[in-house]
Design an enzyme around this catalytic site. Structure first.
Site, short mmCIF file in Angstrom:
data_model
loop_
_atom_site.label_atom_id
_atom_site.label_comp_id
_atom_site.label_asym_id
_atom_site.label_seq_id
_atom_site.Cartn_x
_atom_site.Cartn_y
_atom_site.Cartn_z
N GLY A 122 13.96 -4.24 -3.89
CA GLY A 122 14.22 -4.52 -5.31
C GLY A 122 15.38 -3.68 -5.80
N GLY A 160 0.79 -1.24 0.00
CA GLY A 160 0.00 0.00 0.00
C GLY A 160 0.82 1.28 0.00
N GLY A 194 1.57 23.90 3.32
CA GLY A 194 0.97 23.12 2.22
C GLY A 194 -0.05 22.15 2.77
N HIS A 225 -32.13 19.08 -4.07
CA HIS A 225 -32.29 20.06 -3.00
C HIS A 225 -32.70 19.35 -1.72
CE1 HIS A 225 -33.31 23.74 -0.89
NE2 HIS A 225 -34.46 23.17 -0.54
N GLU A 251 -3.27 19.79 7.07
CA GLU A 251 -4.13 18.68 7.51
C GLU A 251 -3.71 18.21 8.90
OE1 GLU A 251 -4.41 15.56 4.61
OE2 GLU A 251 -5.38 16.84 3.13
#
Ligand SMILES: Cc1cc2nc3c(=O)[nH]c(=O)nc-3n(C[C@H](O)[C@H](O)[C@H](O)COP(=O)(O)OP(=O)(O)OC[C@H]3O[C@@H](n4cnc5c(N)ncnc54)[C@H](O)[C@@H]3O)c2cc1C
Length: 467
Positions: A115, A39, A183, A445, A188
């Protein structure tokens, strides 16, 4: 030696998506990941854990400040940071396990280990215990992503002077978190701890936060975050970060060139990310980097070595999960002889503060610079019935359309659920819709999406209905 048609190095959103699409297209596919969980940055230490903490902290903020207004009376809520982090870890675990399931389902061989190229067609996989095996592959896709970058004079001790990775795993709520960099990531994570009770000061070199987004969004977000209690030191260049026991002192020069200092108990350095190619032994395959350390690719995302491609954060362009995913699909389909296309102008950018901020297409600043004649329609969220019902009244929608043709050129929003609603802007622009097309489309709406229709009405003859 195992042999594959396609081998992907790195299992972030670029790599695992490339592997799935390659397998769907009939390639015998392998993926190599150096960590034990799949991930990449996004699922382990990026998009998903940050959103888990943003959601938890937002619930806390609402319980503390907004429930009473809705007629919900509770005892003074307390933030249990250990539980929040544990829940975040559970979310990450479920999500990364989901990738293992997808690898199995698509019959993709997963190699755990680092790798590194032996040649243009052979890759050595070195496990943690030092043992290794080599795979041979017709095509290789490099998707090794990025790592947090820093400033040359900063020592990241990862305890008090930290990156986003440590900020997602703190054991206590900082008393005063100083964030270097205004940024997306800084704002956040700054929001998370602001909501949990920290004092948060953002020190930013530029004269505005989220500088690449439309100026209207930056202005409105600054206003809203200031209202929430975040402090900003803009046009301020950090020159030193010193840790002294449990405190961190940040020294900087303000726009007048005068020295300023700010002290906190934690300092989050969020000044961007750098492409990550350490350990790949690119020289053995002959793959070249550009002047910024990114893997050089052509329009087909092919490196200078014909059978090796690269995608995601390790190449040029926005460092975003969905950009990496698009590129993963693009390369797999290219290898299968298809003619895919990515419209880089229509990769949306999102900031998951509250309210959320999202934009796609051209900003007003870009259109000015390019000398393109445009018209603008805006609509404030506070004029919507839906916003008043929920109490989420901050923000606006801004639609920019071509002055002559009315084609939508930019969609910018700050407001409740902007992260999801930006998809309307993407679709509209993918189909080259005009502002009139949006204005004439029925929007349910009451919804926050009605602000988009109203902004489109405003762009086409100043005919917004609820203003
Ligand atoms: C705090 C934070 C929040 C974020 N939030 C968002 C968001 O909300 N939305 C968004 O779009 N983006 C977000 N991002 C950015 C996003 O995480 C990245 O753009 C995305 O992960 C890039 O994907 P990638 O596949 O290119 O690389 P990565 O996700 O970085 O994955 C690369 C993988 O390659 C592996 N690897 C590297 N070298 C080797 C090697 N030699 N051998 C084997 N494996 C190797 C690494 O271990 C890693 O698992 C966030 C980032 C951070 C840090």
């Amino acid at each position: 030696m195992s042999q594959f048609d396609v081998t992907v190095i790195g299992s972030g959103p670029g790599g695992y998506v490339a592997a799935i699409r390659a397998a769907q297209l009939g390639f015998k596919t392998a993926i190599i990941e150096k960590y034990s969980t799949l991930g990449g940055t996004c699922l382990n230490v990026g998009c998903i854990p940050s959103k888990a903490l943003l959601d938890s902290s937002e619930h806390f903020e609402n319980a503390k400040h907004n429930f009473e207004n809705h007629g919900i009376i509770i005892n003074e809520p307390k933030a249990d940071i250990a539980r929040m982090i544990a829940r975040k870890n559970e979310v990450v675990e479920q999500t990364t396990k989901g990738i293992n399931f997808l690898m199995d389902k698509n019959k993709i061989t997963v190699f755990e280990g680092l790798g590194s190229f032996e040649s243009a067609t052979q890759i050595k996989v070195t496990k943690n215990d030092g043992s290794s095996e080599t795979v041979e592959s017709k095509y290789t896709i490099i998707a090794t992503g990025s790592k947090p970058s820093s400033l040359p004079f900063i020592t990241l001790d990862k305890e008090r002077v930290i990156t986003s990775t440590e900020a997602l795993n703190l054991k206590e709520i900082p008393k005063h978190l100083v964030v270097i960099g205004g940024g997306v990531i800084g704002l956040e994570l700054g929001s998370v701890y602001l909501r949990l009770g920290s004092q948060v000061t953002v020190v930013e070199f530029m004269d505005k936060i989220i500088p690449t987004m439309d100026g209207a969004l930056s202005k409105e977000l600054t206003k809203v975050l200031k209202k929430q209690g975040m402090k900003f030191m803009l046009s301020t260049a950090v020159s030193a970060v010193e840790r002294n026991g449990d405190s961190v002192k940040i020294t900087a020069k303000d726009k007048k060139g005068e020295e300023v200092t700010v002290e906190g108990d934690y300092c989050l350095v969020s000044v961007g990310r750098r492409p990550f190619t350490d350990g790949l032994a690119l020289e053995k395959a002959g793959v070249e980097l550009d002047e910024r350390g990114r893997i050089k690719t052509n329009d087909h995302l092919q490196t200078n070595v014909a059978n090796i491609y690269a995608i995601g954060d390790v190449i040029k362009g926005a460092m975003l999960a969905h950009k990496a995913e698009e590129e993963g699909v693009f390369v797999a389909e290219t290898l299968a002889g298809q003619k895919p296309h990515i419209n880089y102008n229509l990769i949306p950018g999102v900031v998951y503060t509250w309210p959320e901020v999202a934009g796609v297409g051209k900003t007003e600043e870009q259109l000015k610079e390019e000398g393109i004649a445009y018209k603008i329609g805006t609509f404030p969220m506070r004029a919507l019935g839906r916003s008043r019902a929920s109490g989420d009244v901050d923000g606006l929608v801004k639609i920019i359309a071509d002055e002559k043709t009315d084609e939508v050129l930019g969609f910018h929003m700050i407001g409740a659920r902007a992260a999801d609603l930006v998809a309307e802007g993407v679709i509209a622009m993918e189909f080259r819709a005009s502002a009139e097309d949006i204005a004439r489309s029925s929007h349910a709406h009451p919804t926050y999406a009605e602000a988009i229709k109203e902004a489109a009405l405003d762009a086409t003859g100043k005919r917004a209905l609820h203003m």
